[in-house]
Design a protein around this motif. Sequence first.
Motif, mmCIF file in Angstrom:
data_model
loop_
_atom_site.group_PDB
_atom_site.id
_atom_site.type_symbol
_atom_site.label_atom_id
_atom_site.label_comp_id
_atom_site.label_asym_id
_atom_site.label_seq_id
_atom_site.Cartn_x
_atom_site.Cartn_y
_atom_site.Cartn_z
ATOM 1 N N THR A 101 -5.460 -0.362 13.574
ATOM 2 C CA THR A 101 -4.993 0.390 14.736
ATOM 3 C C THR A 101 -5.660 -0.083 16.036
ATOM 4 N N GLY B 59 -3.120 9.394 8.419
ATOM 5 C CA GLY B 59 -2.387 9.364 9.692
ATOM 6 C C GLY B 59 -2.904 8.191 10.496
ATOM 7 N N ASP C 132 -5.141 -12.605 -3.655
ATOM 8 C CA ASP C 132 -4.042 -12.135 -2.806
ATOM 9 C C ASP C 132 -3.223 -11.169 -3.661
ATOM 10 N N VAL C 133 -3.233 -9.894 -3.296
ATOM 11 C CA VAL C 133 -2.590 -8.903 -4.172
ATOM 12 C C VAL C 133 -1.085 -9.119 -4.303
ATOM 13 N N ILE D 37 -5.907 6.215 11.757
ATOM 14 C CA ILE D 37 -7.330 6.079 11.453
ATOM 15 C C ILE D 37 -7.877 4.907 12.271
ATOM 16 N N ASN E 64 -5.729 -0.209 -1.995
ATOM 17 C CA ASN E 64 -5.922 0.037 -0.563
ATOM 18 C C ASN E 64 -5.391 -1.097 0.313
ATOM 19 N N ARG F 23 -13.402 -4.272 4.218
ATOM 20 C CA ARG F 23 -13.445 -3.790 5.606
ATOM 21 C C ARG F 23 -12.576 -2.539 5.774
ATOM 22 N N THR G 63 -9.413 1.846 12.707
ATOM 23 C CA THR G 63 -9.815 0.617 11.979
ATOM 24 C C THR G 63 -9.202 -0.589 12.709
ATOM 25 N N LYS H 273 5.400 2.037 2.124
ATOM 26 C CA LYS H 273 4.524 3.188 1.879
ATOM 27 C C LYS H 273 5.271 4.331 1.188
ATOM 28 N N ILE I 219 -10.894 0.983 5.956
ATOM 29 C CA ILE I 219 -10.899 2.141 5.056
ATOM 30 C C ILE I 219 -11.463 1.738 3.689
ATOM 31 N N TYR J 253 7.093 -1.350 6.920
ATOM 32 C CA TYR J 253 5.852 -0.666 6.506
ATOM 33 C C TYR J 253 6.173 0.699 5.890
HETATM 34 N N1 LIG Z 1 -5.643 2.560 9.874
HETATM 35 C C1 LIG Z 1 -4.663 3.439 9.788
HETATM 36 O O1 LIG Z 1 -4.342 4.155 10.742
HETATM 37 C C2 LIG Z 1 -3.903 3.608 8.495
HETATM 38 C C3 LIG Z 1 -2.980 4.649 8.430
HETATM 39 C C4 LIG Z 1 -2.272 4.853 7.257
HETATM 40 C C5 LIG Z 1 -2.483 4.015 6.172
HETATM 41 N N2 LIG Z 1 -3.376 2.996 6.282
HETATM 42 C C6 LIG Z 1 -3.526 2.132 5.097
HETATM 43 O O2 LIG Z 1 -4.880 2.071 4.719
HETATM 44 C C7 LIG Z 1 -5.125 0.824 4.062
HETATM 45 C C8 LIG Z 1 -6.349 0.160 4.700
HETATM 46 O O3 LIG Z 1 -6.047 -0.133 6.041
HETATM 47 P P1 LIG Z 1 -7.133 -0.323 7.195
HETATM 48 O O4 LIG Z 1 -6.771 0.571 8.304
HETATM 49 O O5 LIG Z 1 -8.495 -0.264 6.619
HETATM 50 O O6 LIG Z 1 -6.746 -1.786 7.681
HETATM 51 P P2 LIG Z 1 -7.534 -3.149 7.679
HETATM 52 O O7 LIG Z 1 -6.579 -4.141 8.221
HETATM 53 O O8 LIG Z 1 -8.881 -2.989 8.290
HETATM 54 O O9 LIG Z 1 -7.764 -3.417 6.113
HETATM 55 C C9 LIG Z 1 -6.764 -3.874 5.266
HETATM 56 C C10 LIG Z 1 -7.419 -4.576 4.101
HETATM 57 O O10 LIG Z 1 -6.408 -5.120 3.244
HETATM 58 C C11 LIG Z 1 -6.735 -6.468 2.957
HETATM 59 N N3 LIG Z 1 -5.546 -7.250 2.655
HETATM 60 C C12 LIG Z 1 -4.497 -7.531 3.466
HETATM 61 N N4 LIG Z 1 -3.633 -8.322 2.824
HETATM 62 C C13 LIG Z 1 -4.137 -8.548 1.575
HETATM 63 C C14 LIG Z 1 -3.698 -9.298 0.446
HETATM 64 N N5 LIG Z 1 -2.557 -9.978 0.465
HETATM 65 N N6 LIG Z 1 -4.479 -9.312 -0.664
HETATM 66 C C15 LIG Z 1 -5.658 -8.634 -0.698
HETATM 67 N N7 LIG Z 1 -6.119 -7.914 0.347
HETATM 68 C C16 LIG Z 1 -5.362 -7.873 1.469
HETATM 69 C C17 LIG Z 1 -7.421 -6.947 4.234
HETATM 70 O O11 LIG Z 1 -8.143 -8.135 3.989
HETATM 71 C C18 LIG Z 1 -8.285 -5.742 4.562
HETATM 72 O O12 LIG Z 1 -9.475 -5.763 3.817
HETATM 73 C C19 LIG Z 1 -3.832 0.014 4.189
HETATM 74 O O13 LIG Z 1 -3.081 0.120 3.010
HETATM 75 C C20 LIG Z 1 -3.130 0.691 5.343
HETATM 76 O O14 LIG Z 1 -1.733 0.508 5.280
HETATM 77 C C21 LIG Z 1 -4.099 2.769 7.416
#
Ligand SMILES: NC(=O)c1ccc[n+]([C@@H]2O[C@H](COP(=O)([O-])OP(=O)(O)OC[C@H]3O[C@@H](n4cnc5c(N)ncnc54)[C@H](O)[C@@H]3O)[C@@H](O)[C@H]2O)c1
Length: 246
Positions: free
Chosen positions: A192, A185, A62-63, A187, A89, A14, A189, A158, A16, A154
Amino acid sequence: MEEKKVVLITGGTRGIGSEIAKKFAKEGCNLVLNYVSDSTDVEKIKSEFDEYGIDVLVLKADVSVFEDCENLVKEAIAKFGKIDILVNNAGITKDTLIAMMKEDAFDKVIDVNLKGTFNVTKNVVPYMMKKRSGNIINISSVVGIVGNAGQSNYAASKAGIIGFTKSLAKELAPRNIRVNAVAPGFIDTDMTSVLSDKVKENINLQIPLKRMGKAQEVANVVSFLAGNESSYITGQVINVDGGMVM
Ligand SMILES: NC(=O)c1ccc[n+]([C@@H]2O[C@H](COP(=O)([O-])OP(=O)(O)OC[C@H]3O[C@@H](n4cnc5c(N)ncnc54)[C@H](O)[C@@H]3O)[C@@H](O)[C@H]2O)c1
């Protein structure tokens, strides 16, 4: 015909991660998509890739658990025999000010975001080293560069990913393995979607391009870093943030 590349994407079902998966699917890569939530509809996710004529493995892990990551990589190798591209990711937030932050909220975010990146990478790298080729892209955040009140856990995770990325880029360059990070930045999803409209409006005002980014816009940069067009780039952090941090 050229052999299909194999891409492993953590948290790939799901947000990104899912857009990154679709981008690589369009490029004709086979996919290993990792998920953690029991509510994930594995068959539905697989069916979303029917049109691309590729093989897709959807695996639970679970990573933050090393053994899960060992099994994840073993299963991927058993099916495809190689992993050409790894995208770390998976990530979570547990935002609050330090005064209110419980130890568990700090540990959990570090365990998933930073330790999780180590856990998967550690298991994938031996196969890349043996092949003397590979490409690793870690998803960091602009918050890891400039910090953010209420996100000390967080931001630390990061920022840690950035140090990890640069160190591995130096270690693995002699083996023809490139390692880069992408720092999104804000995004649009699930991560957010918890923000109120007011908060989103305020954030947009601080972004030179005056809008949140789309997951596809992050996926485009990941694809660039994974491909030959970026063959002389390693150890870099590319911001995808509408100009928020410069
Ligand atoms: N959305 C933003 O604004 C934003 C900004 C900067 C960085 N990010 C980073 O981008 C990445 C994706 O985020 P997103 O916005 O798609 O969020 P999201 O919450 O939609 O997706 C996060 C994904 O990580 C998976 N996940 C969470 N814990 C896990 C675990 N223990 N083991 C395996 N999978 C796990 C979730 O199931 C999900 O598929 C993340 O690393 C997030 O920190 C997002």
